[in-house]
Write an enzyme that holds these catalytic residues in place. Sequence first.
Site, PDB file in Angstrom:
ATOM      1  N   ARG A 131     -35.030 -46.405 -50.534  1.00 25.79           N
ATOM      2  CA  ARG A 131     -33.924 -45.437 -50.641  1.00 25.79           C
ATOM      3  C   ARG A 131     -32.591 -46.078 -51.004  1.00 25.79           C
ATOM      4  O   ARG A 131     -31.539 -45.571 -50.651  1.00 25.79           O
ATOM      5  CB  ARG A 131     -33.759 -44.636 -49.346  1.00 25.79           C
ATOM      6  N   LYS A 153     -24.384 -44.814 -63.628  1.00 24.80           N
ATOM      7  CA  LYS A 153     -25.511 -44.014 -64.117  1.00 24.80           C
ATOM      8  C   LYS A 153     -26.709 -44.924 -64.358  1.00 24.80           C
ATOM      9  O   LYS A 153     -26.595 -45.921 -65.060  1.00 24.80           O
ATOM     10  CB  LYS A 153     -25.158 -43.325 -65.435  1.00 24.80           C
ATOM     11  N   GLU A 195     -19.008 -48.872 -80.328  1.00 25.93           N
ATOM     12  CA  GLU A 195     -18.565 -48.288 -79.052  1.00 25.93           C
ATOM     13  C   GLU A 195     -17.162 -48.806 -78.703  1.00 25.93           C
ATOM     14  O   GLU A 195     -16.353 -48.096 -78.109  1.00 25.93           O
ATOM     15  CB  GLU A 195     -19.543 -48.609 -77.917  1.00 25.93           C
ATOM     16  N   LYS A 237     -13.298 -48.121 -69.583  1.00 28.90           N
ATOM     17  CA  LYS A 237     -14.449 -47.428 -68.982  1.00 28.90           C
ATOM     18  C   LYS A 237     -14.260 -47.320 -67.469  1.00 28.90           C
ATOM     19  O   LYS A 237     -14.529 -46.272 -66.867  1.00 28.90           O
ATOM     20  CB  LYS A 237     -15.744 -48.180 -69.313  1.00 28.90           C
ATOM     21  N   GLU A 247     -18.629 -36.830 -64.224  1.00 29.74           N
ATOM     22  CA  GLU A 247     -18.513 -36.180 -65.534  1.00 29.74           C
ATOM     23  C   GLU A 247     -18.183 -34.690 -65.461  1.00 29.74           C
ATOM     24  O   GLU A 247     -18.886 -33.843 -65.999  1.00 29.74           O
ATOM     25  CB  GLU A 247     -19.814 -36.407 -66.343  1.00 29.74           C
ATOM     26  N   ARG A 251     -14.627 -38.006 -68.041  1.00 31.26           N
ATOM     27  CA  ARG A 251     -15.766 -38.844 -68.460  1.00 31.26           C
ATOM     28  C   ARG A 251     -16.429 -38.294 -69.717  1.00 31.26           C
ATOM     29  O   ARG A 251     -17.043 -39.028 -70.474  1.00 31.26           O
ATOM     30  CB  ARG A 251     -16.780 -38.975 -67.305  1.00 31.26           C
ATOM     31  N   ASN A 255     -18.030 -39.170 -74.676  1.00 28.20           N
ATOM     32  CA  ASN A 255     -19.038 -38.631 -75.600  1.00 28.20           C
ATOM     33  C   ASN A 255     -18.515 -38.482 -77.019  1.00 28.20           C
ATOM     34  O   ASN A 255     -19.228 -37.943 -77.873  1.00 28.20           O
ATOM     35  CB  ASN A 255     -19.531 -37.266 -75.095  1.00 28.20           C
ATOM     36  N   HIS A 258     -20.767 -38.832 -79.970  1.00 29.78           N
ATOM     37  CA  HIS A 258     -22.132 -38.819 -79.448  1.00 29.78           C
ATOM     38  C   HIS A 258     -22.877 -37.514 -79.689  1.00 29.78           C
ATOM     39  O   HIS A 258     -24.095 -37.478 -79.601  1.00 29.78           O
ATOM     40  CB  HIS A 258     -22.129 -39.152 -77.953  1.00 29.78           C
ATOM     41  N   HIS A 262     -26.216 -38.470 -81.099  1.00 28.34           N
ATOM     42  CA  HIS A 262     -27.505 -38.216 -80.440  1.00 28.34           C
ATOM     43  C   HIS A 262     -28.413 -37.362 -81.312  1.00 28.34           C
ATOM     44  O   HIS A 262     -29.627 -37.575 -81.356  1.00 28.34           O
ATOM     45  CB  HIS A 262     -27.294 -37.509 -79.091  1.00 28.34           C
ATOM     46  N   HIS A 275     -28.424 -47.108 -81.326  1.00 27.01           N
ATOM     47  CA  HIS A 275     -27.547 -46.093 -80.733  1.00 27.01           C
ATOM     48  C   HIS A 275     -26.110 -46.210 -81.263  1.00 27.01           C
ATOM     49  O   HIS A 275     -25.503 -45.216 -81.667  1.00 27.01           O
ATOM     50  CB  HIS A 275     -27.585 -46.201 -79.213  1.00 27.01           C
TER      51      HIS A 275
HETATM   52  N1  LIG Z   1     -26.006 -45.899 -67.877  1.00 19.57           N
HETATM   53  C1  LIG Z   1     -25.120 -45.573 -68.785  1.00 19.57           C
HETATM   54  O1  LIG Z   1     -24.019 -45.090 -68.478  1.00 19.57           O
HETATM   55  C2  LIG Z   1     -25.456 -45.807 -70.217  1.00 19.57           C
HETATM   56  C3  LIG Z   1     -24.437 -45.710 -71.177  1.00 19.57           C
HETATM   57  C4  LIG Z   1     -24.767 -45.982 -72.491  1.00 19.57           C
HETATM   58  C5  LIG Z   1     -26.067 -46.349 -72.835  1.00 19.57           C
HETATM   59  N2  LIG Z   1     -27.030 -46.429 -71.877  1.00 19.57           N
HETATM   60  C6  LIG Z   1     -28.411 -46.834 -72.228  1.00 19.57           C
HETATM   61  O2  LIG Z   1     -28.387 -48.152 -72.735  1.00 19.57           O
HETATM   62  C7  LIG Z   1     -29.531 -48.347 -73.559  1.00 19.57           C
HETATM   63  C8  LIG Z   1     -29.140 -49.138 -74.799  1.00 19.57           C
HETATM   64  O3  LIG Z   1     -28.680 -50.396 -74.400  1.00 19.57           O
HETATM   65  P1  LIG Z   1     -28.483 -51.592 -75.434  1.00 19.57           P
HETATM   66  O4  LIG Z   1     -27.784 -51.086 -76.623  1.00 19.57           O
HETATM   67  O5  LIG Z   1     -27.907 -52.701 -74.667  1.00 19.57           O
HETATM   68  O6  LIG Z   1     -29.964 -51.909 -75.930  1.00 19.57           O
HETATM   69  P2  LIG Z   1     -31.163 -52.751 -75.286  1.00 19.57           P
HETATM   70  O7  LIG Z   1     -31.071 -52.886 -73.839  1.00 19.57           O
HETATM   71  O8  LIG Z   1     -32.404 -52.188 -75.869  1.00 19.57           O
HETATM   72  O9  LIG Z   1     -30.935 -54.221 -75.915  1.00 19.57           O
HETATM   73  C9  LIG Z   1     -31.036 -54.402 -77.288  1.00 19.57           C
HETATM   74  C10 LIG Z   1     -31.955 -55.584 -77.638  1.00 19.57           C
HETATM   75  O10 LIG Z   1     -31.262 -56.802 -77.422  1.00 19.57           O
HETATM   76  C11 LIG Z   1     -32.034 -57.692 -76.635  1.00 19.57           C
HETATM   77  N3  LIG Z   1     -31.054 -58.493 -75.912  1.00 19.57           N
HETATM   78  C12 LIG Z   1     -30.276 -58.110 -74.868  1.00 19.57           C
HETATM   79  N4  LIG Z   1     -29.391 -59.060 -74.579  1.00 19.57           N
HETATM   80  C13 LIG Z   1     -29.590 -60.073 -75.441  1.00 19.57           C
HETATM   81  C14 LIG Z   1     -28.959 -61.326 -75.666  1.00 19.57           C
HETATM   82  N5  LIG Z   1     -27.875 -61.711 -74.973  1.00 19.57           N
HETATM   83  N6  LIG Z   1     -29.444 -62.121 -76.644  1.00 19.57           N
HETATM   84  C15 LIG Z   1     -30.486 -61.719 -77.409  1.00 19.57           C
HETATM   85  N7  LIG Z   1     -31.105 -60.537 -77.261  1.00 19.57           N
HETATM   86  C16 LIG Z   1     -30.666 -59.726 -76.288  1.00 19.57           C
HETATM   87  C17 LIG Z   1     -32.907 -56.802 -75.820  1.00 19.57           C
HETATM   88  O11 LIG Z   1     -34.062 -57.472 -75.398  1.00 19.57           O
HETATM   89  C18 LIG Z   1     -33.207 -55.676 -76.803  1.00 19.57           C
HETATM   90  O12 LIG Z   1     -34.267 -56.046 -77.653  1.00 19.57           O
HETATM   91  C19 LIG Z   1     -30.074 -46.955 -73.867  1.00 19.57           C
HETATM   92  O13 LIG Z   1     -31.290 -46.789 -73.180  1.00 19.57           O
HETATM   93  C20 LIG Z   1     -29.012 -46.013 -73.323  1.00 19.57           C
HETATM   94  O14 LIG Z   1     -29.557 -44.818 -72.835  1.00 19.57           O
HETATM   95  C21 LIG Z   1     -26.737 -46.166 -70.586  1.00 19.57           C
HETATM   96 ZN   LIG Z   2     -22.952 -44.563 -76.518  1.00 17.52          ZN
END
Ligand SMILES: NC(=O)c1ccc[n+]([C@@H]2O[C@H](COP(=O)([O-])OP(=O)(O)OC[C@H]3O[C@@H](n4cnc5c(N)ncnc54)[C@H](O)[C@@H]3O)[C@@H](O)[C@H]2O)c1
Ligand SMILES: [Zn+2]
Length: 374
Positions: A131, A153, A195, A237, A247, A251, A255, A258, A262, A275
């Site tokens: 939990r 999140k 971003e 942020k 949100e 917040r 978007n 986005h 999206h 993304h």
């Molecule tokens: N929680 C939130 O508020 C929030 C906000 C925005 C996005 N997200 C989520 O984040 C995700 C996208 O994250 P992302 O863009 O970081 O992509 P990701 O986590 O898929 O990473 C991208 C790629 O880079 C590689 N990688 C990561 N760090 C590395 C490094 N230092 N050197 C070499 N390779 C590396 C990973 O293995 C992966 O293949 C989505 O699932 C999205 O929904 C969440």
């Molecule tokens: Zn984004």
Amino acid sequence: MYPTIRIFGAPGARMFMAPSPIAVRSHNGVYNVQVARGARTHLRAVLTEAGLTGAIVVVSSRRVWAAQGGRIGRITPVLVADGERAKTLMTVSDIYDALLTARVDRGSTIVAVGGGVIGDMVGFAAATFLRGVRLVHVPTTVMAQVDSAIGGKVGVNHARGKNLIGAFHSPALVVVDPDALVTLSRREFRAGLYEVIKYGVIADEAVLTTVDATLPEVLTQEGDALTDLVARCCRIKADVVSADEHEHGLRRTLNFGHTVGHALEAATGYSRLRHGEAVALGMRAALALGVARGVTPPGLAERVSALIARLGPLPSVADVPAATVVEATGRDKKVVNGKLHFVLATGGGTTTTVTDVTGRELRGALAPLGIRGR
Ligand SMILES: NC(=O)c1ccc[n+]([C@@H]2O[C@H](COP(=O)([O-])OP(=O)(O)OC[C@H]3O[C@@H](n4cnc5c(N)ncnc54)[C@H](O)[C@@H]3O)[C@@H](O)[C@H]2O)c1
Ligand SMILES: [Zn+2]
């Protein structure tokens, strides 16, 4: 010179010095985002300094650990599947198994080392295991450093949609080391920079000026200019989620770009666009829509579009039917009580949210992306 982390003192009595952290308010207290070059190489000392002295379990992925593990030190991590397709309850279940094997208890701290996918999945596991156990994020992509690791999140995808299963679980600490970005592929790094540009539009146009002025240095993927930029975005942020964690209003400004972004990701089967790239295209559409409505200064739209172009070409979406994009925006999570919330830029780092965008207006805004027709 941006302050660099320094460790001093005799072994066992080590002290850690870093620039002042960025505080984030959340429903269960304040936590810090520590931005410093080299922080990842002194992870244990950074955690100790933050009062996190119990057992730690580091969770990462094979790919991230191959790129970055060597710099993080003598830690044996739990490695789980990575990538958007692996962001599922199945992988979370693997994480639970590993936490049980490691005998994680309520006094332990789980440390997520990776991009947004690892952060969201490990965060969800931490939110639900026993939990809720303590979580530390060590984000290693631009996207994760300036966005996903801050704000609490966490979650995973469902076969029928992205991020449909989730929770709010604030980390105890976020350790941001921009030098970890040096091993990212150029494409992944650039995707995160869009971003950063978004923050320039919605909160502080000085960010746009800085990206423009320091781009060659930033594109080395390490160093003081990049660290300064990342730190500024983390602060934006942090301020936004501190004011509106769940949100209800502010917040939502995050978007920006986005709604169409999206929709384009969905319309291209989540395979063509990173993304951030989708967000870049979405920002161009949102700027066009704002200009057409007379709320976005045309000069801002031109400036941002030029900056996006300066980062290099984006994948083409000209073959995507306009109707598919319009239809996909209707299925977005930003639809509240049947109304689509659309964030528009109003200049000087401000935005307005409108709920009356018509399909026709939206189609007009897609034209700059080469998407035409009904
Ligand atoms: N929680 C939130 O508020 C929030 C906000 C925005 C996005 N997200 C989520 O984040 C995700 C996208 O994250 P992302 O863009 O970081 O992509 P990701 O986590 O898929 O990473 C991208 C790629 O880079 C590689 N990688 C990561 N760090 C590395 C490094 N230092 N050197 C070499 N390779 C590396 C990973 O293995 C992966 O293949 C989505 O699932 C999205 O929904 C969440
Ligand atoms: Zn984004």
